[in-house]
Structures are given as C-alpha cells and as structure tokens.
Design a protein around this motif. Structure first.
Motif, PDB file in Angstrom:
ATOM      1  N   GLU A 199       0.812  -1.218   0.000  1.00  0.00           N
ATOM      2  CA  GLU A 199       0.000   0.000   0.000  1.00  0.00           C
ATOM      3  C   GLU A 199       0.849   1.272   0.000  1.00  0.00           C
ATOM      4  O   GLU A 199       0.362   2.341  -0.347  1.00  0.00           O
ATOM      5  CB  GLU A 199      -0.902   0.028   1.235  1.00  0.00           C
ATOM      6  CG  GLU A 199      -1.913  -1.086   1.264  1.00  0.00           C
ATOM      7  CD  GLU A 199      -2.652  -1.189   2.588  1.00  0.00           C
ATOM      8  OE1 GLU A 199      -3.526  -2.073   2.678  1.00  0.00           O
ATOM      9  OE2 GLU A 199      -2.365  -0.421   3.522  1.00  0.00           O
TER      10      GLU A 199
ATOM     11  N   ASN B  13      -0.870   4.933  -1.369  1.00  0.00           N
ATOM     12  CA  ASN B  13      -2.168   4.734  -2.019  1.00  0.00           C
ATOM     13  C   ASN B  13      -3.246   5.390  -1.164  1.00  0.00           C
ATOM     14  O   ASN B  13      -4.068   4.721  -0.561  1.00  0.00           O
ATOM     15  CB  ASN B  13      -2.489   3.233  -2.124  1.00  0.00           C
ATOM     16  CG  ASN B  13      -1.972   2.621  -3.389  1.00  0.00           C
ATOM     17  OD1 ASN B  13      -1.748   3.297  -4.378  1.00  0.00           O
ATOM     18  ND2 ASN B  13      -1.765   1.323  -3.349  1.00  0.00           N
TER      19      ASN B  13
ATOM     20  N   ASN C  36      -0.388  11.164  -2.342  1.00  0.00           N
ATOM     21  CA  ASN C  36       0.374  10.074  -2.953  1.00  0.00           C
ATOM     22  C   ASN C  36       1.877  10.153  -2.764  1.00  0.00           C
ATOM     23  O   ASN C  36       2.567   9.166  -3.014  1.00  0.00           O
ATOM     24  CB  ASN C  36       0.081  10.008  -4.449  1.00  0.00           C
ATOM     25  CG  ASN C  36      -1.386   9.832  -4.753  1.00  0.00           C
ATOM     26  OD1 ASN C  36      -1.920  10.510  -5.622  1.00  0.00           O
ATOM     27  ND2 ASN C  36      -2.066   8.948  -4.048  1.00  0.00           N
TER      28      ASN C  36
ATOM     29  N   ARG D  31       0.112   4.062 -12.159  1.00  0.00           N
ATOM     30  CA  ARG D  31      -0.961   4.905 -11.620  1.00  0.00           C
ATOM     31  C   ARG D  31      -1.309   6.022 -12.604  1.00  0.00           C
ATOM     32  O   ARG D  31      -0.440   6.538 -13.302  1.00  0.00           O
ATOM     33  CB  ARG D  31      -0.536   5.522 -10.279  1.00  0.00           C
ATOM     34  CG  ARG D  31      -0.243   4.505  -9.191  1.00  0.00           C
ATOM     35  CD  ARG D  31      -1.433   3.608  -8.919  1.00  0.00           C
ATOM     36  NE  ARG D  31      -1.341   2.926  -7.647  1.00  0.00           N
ATOM     37  CZ  ARG D  31      -0.820   1.734  -7.448  1.00  0.00           C
ATOM     38  NH1 ARG D  31      -0.321   1.055  -8.454  1.00  0.00           N
ATOM     39  NH2 ARG D  31      -0.788   1.196  -6.258  1.00  0.00           N
TER      40      ARG D  31
END
Length: 198
Positions: free
Chosen positions: A84, A107, A112, A144
């Motif tokens: 994560e 995340n 971020n 991402r």
C-alpha cells in the motif's frame, strides 16, 4: 549526463516479486527501501522544527525518543509489506552509509507522495532528484494514472518543487499540520503529462 533514474535493483534479501520495493538510483542519490535498522538515523535527522513544521499533524511533536522506531515498526514497514505504501531512505551516492531524508509513495486519496530532508542537505536540488525518481516509479512501474500531493501553503520549497516538475494546483482548503492549522494546497500531475516531460 547519463540518465540512470530507471536503474533499479531488488531489495537485499527480497524475493523478486513485483511488489518488493526496489532501490532507485539517480545522478547523486541512492533511494533505499526503509528498514527497521534505519530508525536510529531517522531519529537523529528528523526531529527538527524546520523539517516537521509543515508535515501532517499526525507526526507527534515534540518527537518522542522512540518515534522513528515506532513509526517504522507500526506504520511504514507493515504498509510496505501490504503493498500500500513505498518508503525509501535518501542517501548520497558519495556517502551511502548516511541517511539524509525519506521519500514515500502512498495509495491514499489526494496524498500520494511525501518527503523530508535533513536541514544540512536542503537547497541543493536533492529532493527534486528524489521526487523525479519516485514519480517515475509511481507512473511507469506502478502504472498509476494521477499523482496528487497535499502541502501546507506556506511551504514555499515544496510549492516550488511542484511547480518545477509540471504539477498544477487543483484545490485549496484548510489542513492541520505540526505547526497548526493553515491553508492547504493539493497539487496534481497525470501520468500522460509526466511522461511527456520525461
């Protein structure tokens, strides 16, 4: 100069799974995945007002004697293991044994990337270099679509870094920081925008 931002190696002792946080190299820096052994160095470099004042209010202040150990053991390392979050120590290639800061990817909605750098190493463009390496990782390795970064509006150095790297201000509100409540900004860049620049 040689662009070697993309040179990565697996973490020592890590399996070659895609979710293992790699070591990243830039022209002047080594970004090594955080480990519990980094606690003492973080404890020495981190608890300075000029480092923490614009960080999220969740950072305890005054910083406790076991703050770095607790953070690594209870927060950062478990989040890395779950895939994560990705946390790196920042080290100079010329002095790889010395931790000078940390940089992280998370995340989380509208949060971020985060970082801090010891006062003695600020103002040399090192965080711009570290940020570019982890932003490449966010977009190119993790795939991402967007990177969003919150910051205290008075944090001029962080704002300038976002401006230099092509991010844009998308929202302002209020936030709680170690130094208290103040205006907060959310900055953004998309994967397509980043790849066009790099």
């Amino acid at each position: 100069h040689v662009d070697n931002r993309h040179l990565v190696t697996p973490t020592q002792g890590a399996t070659k799974k895609m979710d293992a946080t790699p070591t990243l190299y830039t022209e002047r820096l080594i970004l090594r995945p955080l480990e519990l052994a980094d606690a003492e160095a973080i404890q020495q470099q981190f608890p300075h007002w000029e480092v923490v004042r614009y960080l999220n209010e969740l950072v305890p202040w005054p910083y406790p004697a076991d703050g770095a150990l607790t953070y690594l053991r209870d927060n950062a390392l478990p989040a890395m293991a779950r895939g994560e979050e990705w946390h790196w120590s920042i080290r100079l290639r010329s002095a790889p044994e010395q931790l000078i800061g940390n940089i992280s990817l998370m995340n989380e909605q509208d949060n971020n990337r985060g970082f801090w750098l010891g006062p003695g190493w600020q103002g040399q463009g090192l965080m711009t270099e570290a940020s570019a390496a982890v932003t490449d990782y966010w977009f190119e390795t993790l795939g991402r679509p967007v990177l969003r970064v919150p910051k205290a509006a008075p944090n001029i150095g962080s704002r300038k870094l976002s401006e230099r790297t092509g991010m844009r201000l998308i929202r302002t509100d209020e936030g709680n920081f170690v130094s208290g409540r103040c205006p907060r900004e959310i900055w953004e860049i998309t994967r397509e925008e980043w790849l066009l620049q790099h």
